[in-house]
Design a protein around this motif. Structure first.
Motif, PDB file in Angstrom:
ATOM      1  N   ARG A 295      11.396  22.542  14.551  1.00  0.00           N
ATOM      2  CA  ARG A 295      12.091  22.042  15.402  1.00  0.00           C
ATOM      3  C   ARG A 295      11.416  20.604  15.968  1.00  0.00           C
ATOM      4  NH1 ARG A 295      16.119  24.483  16.803  1.00  0.00           N
ATOM      5  NH2 ARG A 295      16.040  24.302  18.915  1.00  0.00           N
TER       6      ARG A 295
ATOM      7  N   LEU B  85       6.519  26.282  15.170  1.00  0.00           N
ATOM      8  CA  LEU B  85       7.567  25.349  15.266  1.00  0.00           C
ATOM      9  C   LEU B  85       7.875  23.975  14.680  1.00  0.00           C
ATOM     10  CD1 LEU B  85       6.953  25.120  19.434  1.00  0.00           C
ATOM     11  CD2 LEU B  85       8.967  26.360  18.174  1.00  0.00           C
TER      12      LEU B  85
ATOM     13  N   GLN C 274       8.780  27.731  23.895  1.00  0.00           N
ATOM     14  CA  GLN C 274       8.749  26.960  22.912  1.00  0.00           C
ATOM     15  C   GLN C 274       8.125  25.409  23.408  1.00  0.00           C
ATOM     16  OE1 GLN C 274      12.614  27.029  21.422  1.00  0.00           O
ATOM     17  NE2 GLN C 274      11.963  28.106  19.651  1.00  0.00           N
ATOM     18  N   LYS C 275       8.714  25.049  24.580  1.00  0.00           N
ATOM     19  CA  LYS C 275       8.266  23.893  25.129  1.00  0.00           C
ATOM     20  C   LYS C 275       6.641  23.693  25.624  1.00  0.00           C
ATOM     21  CE  LYS C 275      12.674  22.957  27.639  1.00  0.00           C
ATOM     22  NZ  LYS C 275      13.270  23.061  28.767  1.00  0.00           N
TER      23      LYS C 275
ATOM     24  N   LEU D 227      14.802  23.701  23.449  1.00  0.00           N
ATOM     25  CA  LEU D 227      13.762  24.795  23.493  1.00  0.00           C
ATOM     26  C   LEU D 227      13.879  25.685  24.411  1.00  0.00           C
ATOM     27  CD1 LEU D 227      13.116  22.611  20.986  1.00  0.00           C
ATOM     28  CD2 LEU D 227      10.615  22.814  21.809  1.00  0.00           C
TER      29      LEU D 227
END
Length: 259
Positions: free
Chosen positions: A148, A145, A160-161, A156
């Motif tokens: 990001r 990531l 992803q979080k 997200l």
């Protein structure tokens, strides 16, 4: 994965009662967590799994029992220092050594991913912003990531979080990682990407305590499995013992329902 016999957290007769003892969320749990353990805690809903996990860093204050973490009984209000004097226990100092990942990601929505990660290392540990950002980028790169870093949580996916939440905990360089059902709030297709990160941590030797419904993870990655029901630890063993030859009738019934 090297497993050592050195105890990191020793839990003895841990109790957590509510409503003047009518509800026994934890009813005398005793277990040692060794350095390098990947301890997976399973059991039905309401069995006390999350209460047990949250007690390890005193997010839940136990009614009774002891929790000795890194040689210090963190259930005591006062401890002896190196000079033998009684001083107030600084629980925040010990919490810094325990990374915690929840079902819900608890990221600050108004801050970028980078700022979410570097906040605690800068404020709590006094690390310079440059060093904190360098470490954060290394960790983000590990979980795929890095691109990001300047995004906001709303941009997200759930998976992803949760990977960012793991990175945020790792940025404090903890001695142990505590996971409270880290995949239960995710869509099924996002579960794998989070479990992959946790598997990598396990193979690197990170001490982990994981409350989860993911039996595949417990079987494949855990080296010790605890089965809890009604606030009690009813059986513990290796994954092959727990899943291959369970002894406790409640565990046998539980596995019939979930496997």
């Amino acid at each position: 994965m090297e497993i050592r016999d050195e105890v990191l957290i020793s839990v003895h007769d841990l109790k957590k009662y509510y409503n003047k003892g009518v509800i026994k969320a934890l009813d005398g749990v005793t277990v040692d967590i060794n350095k390098g353990d990947v301890m997976v805690v399973i059991g039905p809903s309401g069995s006390g799994k999350s209460t047990f996990l949250r007690s390890l860093n005193l997010m839940e204050h136990p009614t009774g029992g002891t929790i000795v973490f890194d040689g210090v009984d963190i259930t005591k209000k006062k401890i002896r220092n190196a000079e033998g004097q009684w001083v107030k226990l600084d629980i925040d100092k010990h919490r810094q050594k325990m990374g915690m990942v929840f079902q819900h990601f608890n990221l600050f929505p108004h801050m970028t991913i980078m700022d979410n990660i570097i906040l605690a290392p800068i404020r709590v540990k006094g690390i310079s912003k440059a060093d904190a950002e360098k470490k954060a980028l290394e960790l983000l790169n590990r979980v795929g990531l890095a691109d990001r870093a300047n995004a906001y949580p709303i941009q997200l996916s759930g998976g992803q979080k949760q990977r960012v939440a793991i990175v945020r905990a790792l940025a404090m360089e903890p001695q142990v990682m505590l996971f409270d059902e880290p995949t239960s709030a995710l869509d099924p297709e996002m579960v794998g990407e989070v479990l992959d990160v946790m598997k990598e941590l396990a193979h690197e030797g990170m001490t982990m305590v994981v409350v989860t419904h993911e039996m595949g993870f417990a079987r494949e990655v855990g080296n010790r499995v605890l089965f809890m029901a009604d606030g009690r630890l009813l059986e513990e063993g290796t994954p092959s013992e727990i899943f291959g030859s369970p002894k406790n009738a409640r565990l046998q019934d539980f596995l019939r329902k979930v496997l």
